[in-house]
Scaffold this motif. Structure first.
Motif, PDB file in Angstrom:
ATOM      1  N   THR A   5       0.831  -1.200   0.000  1.00 20.44           N
ATOM      2  CA  THR A   5       0.000   0.000   0.000  1.00 20.44           C
ATOM      3  C   THR A   5       0.867   1.251   0.000  1.00 20.44           C
ATOM      4  OG1 THR A   5      -0.080   0.184   2.409  1.00 20.44           O
ATOM      5  CG2 THR A   5      -1.708  -1.269   1.355  1.00 20.44           C
ATOM      6  N   ALA A   6       0.222   2.397  -0.140  1.00  9.77           N
ATOM      7  CA  ALA A   6       0.945   3.670  -0.154  1.00  9.77           C
ATOM      8  C   ALA A   6       1.648   3.943   1.163  1.00  9.77           C
ATOM      9  CB  ALA A   6      -0.020   4.808  -0.485  1.00  9.77           C
ATOM     10  N   GLY A   7       1.192   3.317   2.250  1.00 12.03           N
ATOM     11  CA  GLY A   7       1.803   3.526   3.555  1.00 12.03           C
ATOM     12  C   GLY A   7       2.999   2.631   3.819  1.00 12.03           C
ATOM     13  N   ASN A   8       3.300   1.720   2.911  1.00 11.30           N
ATOM     14  CA  ASN A   8       4.438   0.835   3.097  1.00 11.30           C
ATOM     15  C   ASN A   8       5.747   1.623   3.087  1.00 11.30           C
ATOM     16  OD1 ASN A   8       6.674  -0.861   1.496  1.00 11.30           O
ATOM     17  ND2 ASN A   8       5.469  -2.238   2.796  1.00 11.30           N
ATOM     18  N   THR A   9       6.700   1.219   3.926  1.00 12.01           N
ATOM     19  CA  THR A   9       7.957   1.956   4.059  1.00 12.01           C
ATOM     20  C   THR A   9       8.721   2.027   2.745  1.00 12.01           C
ATOM     21  OG1 THR A   9       8.152   1.316   6.381  1.00 12.01           O
ATOM     22  CG2 THR A   9      10.159   2.052   5.278  1.00 12.01           C
ATOM     23  N   ARG A  10       8.784   0.925   1.988  1.00 11.74           N
ATOM     24  CA  ARG A  10       9.517   0.927   0.720  1.00 11.74           C
ATOM     25  C   ARG A  10       8.878   1.867  -0.286  1.00 11.74           C
ATOM     26  NH1 ARG A  10       9.825  -4.981  -0.200  1.00 11.74           N
ATOM     27  NH2 ARG A  10       9.908  -4.569  -2.427  1.00 11.74           N
ATOM     28  N   VAL A  11       7.562   1.886  -0.301  1.00 17.87           N
ATOM     29  CA  VAL A  11       6.856   2.801  -1.206  1.00 17.87           C
ATOM     30  C   VAL A  11       7.115   4.241  -0.798  1.00 17.87           C
ATOM     31  CG1 VAL A  11       4.597   3.527  -2.062  1.00 17.87           C
ATOM     32  CG2 VAL A  11       5.081   1.088  -1.754  1.00 17.87           C
ATOM     33  N   LEU A  69       3.399   7.210  -6.521  1.00 18.42           N
ATOM     34  CA  LEU A  69       4.737   7.139  -7.104  1.00 18.42           C
ATOM     35  C   LEU A  69       4.823   7.811  -8.469  1.00 18.42           C
ATOM     36  CD1 LEU A  69       5.587   3.414  -6.285  1.00 18.42           C
ATOM     37  CD2 LEU A  69       6.616   5.437  -5.231  1.00 18.42           C
ATOM     38  N   SER A  70       3.709   7.863  -9.174  1.00 20.65           N
ATOM     39  CA  SER A  70       3.693   8.396 -10.536  1.00 20.65           C
ATOM     40  C   SER A  70       3.167   9.824 -10.556  1.00 20.65           C
ATOM     41  CB  SER A  70       2.806   7.511 -11.420  1.00 20.65           C
ATOM     42  OG  SER A  70       2.632   8.091 -12.695  1.00 20.65           O
ATOM     43  N   ASP A  71       3.745  10.667 -11.416  1.00 23.87           N
ATOM     44  CA  ASP A  71       3.214  12.023 -11.570  1.00 23.87           C
ATOM     45  C   ASP A  71       2.332  12.138 -12.807  1.00 23.87           C
ATOM     46  OD1 ASP A  71       5.179  11.964 -13.549  1.00 23.87           O
ATOM     47  OD2 ASP A  71       5.673  14.083 -13.281  1.00 23.87           O
ATOM     48  N   SER A  72       2.039  10.995 -13.433  1.00 25.99           N
ATOM     49  CA  SER A  72       1.157  10.990 -14.597  1.00 25.99           C
ATOM     50  C   SER A  72      -0.296  11.139 -14.167  1.00 25.99           C
ATOM     51  CB  SER A  72       1.303   9.679 -15.371  1.00 25.99           C
ATOM     52  OG  SER A  72       2.613   9.530 -15.865  1.00 25.99           O
ATOM     53  N   VAL A  73      -1.093  11.776 -15.002  1.00 31.84           N
ATOM     54  CA  VAL A  73      -2.522  11.906 -14.724  1.00 31.84           C
ATOM     55  C   VAL A  73      -3.179  10.525 -14.743  1.00 31.84           C
ATOM     56  CG1 VAL A  73      -4.695  12.896 -15.533  1.00 31.84           C
ATOM     57  CG2 VAL A  73      -2.589  14.239 -15.689  1.00 31.84           C
ATOM     58  N   SER A  74      -2.766   9.703 -15.689  1.00 34.19           N
ATOM     59  CA  SER A  74      -3.279   8.338 -15.782  1.00 34.19           C
ATOM     60  C   SER A  74      -2.088   7.377 -15.776  1.00 34.19           C
ATOM     61  CB  SER A  74      -4.095   8.143 -17.067  1.00 34.19           C
ATOM     62  OG  SER A  74      -5.188   9.041 -17.119  1.00 34.19           O
ATOM     63  N   PRO A  75      -1.624   6.965 -14.607  1.00 31.87           N
ATOM     64  CA  PRO A  75      -0.438   6.111 -14.524  1.00 31.87           C
ATOM     65  C   PRO A  75      -0.611   4.807 -15.298  1.00 31.87           C
ATOM     66  CG  PRO A  75      -1.028   6.965 -12.357  1.00 31.87           C
ATOM     67  CD  PRO A  75      -2.163   7.299 -13.275  1.00 31.87           C
ATOM     68  N   ALA A  76       0.466   4.398 -15.961  1.00 35.05           N
ATOM     69  CA  ALA A  76       0.437   3.140 -16.712  1.00 35.05           C
ATOM     70  C   ALA A  76       0.527   1.934 -15.794  1.00 35.05           C
ATOM     71  CB  ALA A  76       1.578   3.111 -17.718  1.00 35.05           C
ATOM     72  N   VAL A 102       2.265  -3.452  -6.139  1.00 33.72           N
ATOM     73  CA  VAL A 102       1.643  -2.447  -5.264  1.00 33.72           C
ATOM     74  C   VAL A 102       0.198  -2.236  -5.713  1.00 33.72           C
ATOM     75  CG1 VAL A 102       3.831  -1.270  -4.827  1.00 33.72           C
ATOM     76  CG2 VAL A 102       2.395  -0.512  -6.729  1.00 33.72           C
ATOM     77  N   ASP A 103      -0.599  -1.632  -4.830  1.00 26.45           N
ATOM     78  CA  ASP A 103      -1.983  -1.358  -5.218  1.00 26.45           C
ATOM     79  C   ASP A 103      -2.060  -0.039  -5.992  1.00 26.45           C
ATOM     80  OD1 ASP A 103      -1.986   0.724  -3.326  1.00 26.45           O
ATOM     81  OD2 ASP A 103      -3.061  -0.442  -1.817  1.00 26.45           O
ATOM     82  N   ASP A 104      -3.256   0.284  -6.461  1.00 30.55           N
ATOM     83  CA  ASP A 104      -3.430   1.460  -7.319  1.00 30.55           C
ATOM     84  C   ASP A 104      -3.110   2.764  -6.599  1.00 30.55           C
ATOM     85  OD1 ASP A 104      -4.147  -0.076  -9.496  1.00 30.55           O
ATOM     86  OD2 ASP A 104      -6.308   0.079  -9.128  1.00 30.55           O
ATOM     87  N   ARG A 105      -3.432   2.851  -5.316  1.00 31.33           N
ATOM     88  CA  ARG A 105      -3.129   4.077  -4.566  1.00 31.33           C
ATOM     89  C   ARG A 105      -1.624   4.268  -4.410  1.00 31.33           C
ATOM     90  NH1 ARG A 105      -7.178   5.506   0.436  1.00 31.33           N
ATOM     91  NH2 ARG A 105      -9.039   5.973  -0.813  1.00 31.33           N
TER      92      ARG A 105
END
Length: 260
Positions: free
Chosen positions: A6-12, A82-89, A74-77
């Protein structure tokens, strides 16, 4: 299959810190976002540290990921963080820095070099790198207070070219000009008020093109260091060309002349 991080994971969270230039510089790491960038990075031995990928992207880009040792789902959140794209690939790689010393890119009789002095827009920087790559240039030198080549927008705009175009970072633009001339190249400053018409210039020999800032161009003291100031003729009513377009015209004109 393991549960996606998840977004809260330390590695992320640690990877997310690479969105800041200061952290990228300190750690000598950056983020490469999207399949083209990840594919380019994966082809370079030792470049990729880890790839974060969503379950959907892992299936869609299995051919890209086959060359990557460390793949983390990782999940979508988390991906959105991690991505600055509007629609991450759906895939982002943590990569090691790629720049090389100035002496490396000026060694070995280069034929076509590019110096970018104080360019600030990441999209422009990426486009110039991509164009230089396509035109067969030997290297791109980012000099002075230019944008960080590891900015995610720069990496994305290069469409993978940052991974196979030699890049050097030089604090002093004048030192870059001197090094390019010492390498045997005639230094040509792209300047709208230049005394030489691009299409009348003799571009057959080794050449180093010097491009300035998007808004104010090259300062006089820097342009004066070039062997010639070269202008692109404007046949219509447009005031000027933007940096990326001007670079494309100059580099392809040089490439065509050198290949005749």
């Amino acid at each position: 299959m393991s549960v996606p991080l998840t977004a809260g994971n330390t590695r992320v969270k640690e990877a997310r810190k690479l969105s800041r230039r200061s952290v990228r510089t300190e750690r000598r790491l950056f983020l490469a976002d999207g399949p083209k960038a990840v594919e380019g990075a994966a082809r370079l031995p030792g470049c990729v540290v880890e790839v974060f990928v969503t379950p959907t992207a892992r299936a869609a880009y299995a051919d890209v990921l086959v060359a990557v040792e460390q793949v983390t789902v990782v999940d979508d959140r988390a991906m959105a963080s991690l991505s600055d794209s509007v629609s991450p690939a759906g895939l982002v790689a943590v990569c090691r820095h790629l720049d090389v010393p100035l002496e490396t890119v000026t060694a070995g009789r280069p034929q076509l070099l590019v110096i970018c002095a104080d360019i600030r827009d990441p999209g422009n920087a990426g486009n110039v790198i991509r164009t230089a790559d396509a035109a067969g240039a030997d290297a791109v030198i980012l000099a002075g207070r230019s944008v960080d080549i590891y900015n995610p927008k720069t990496v994305r705009a290069s469409v993978g070219s940052v991974f196979h175009m030699p890049l050097a970072l030089v604090p002093d633009p004048a030192a870059a000009v001197a090094a390019v001339r010492d390498a045997g190249c005639a230094v040509l400053a792209a300047d709208g008020a230049g005394e030489v018409d691009l299409f009348e210039a003799d571009l057959r020999g080794p050449t180093g093109w010097l491009f300035g800032n998007e808004a104010w161009g090259l300062p006089g003291h820097l342009a004066s260091l070039a062997d010639h100031r070269v202008s692109i003729p404007i046949h219509g009513r447009a005031e000027s060309l933007n940096l990326a377009t001007a670079a494309a015209v100059c580099l392809y004109t040089s490439a065509a002349s050198q290949r005749r």
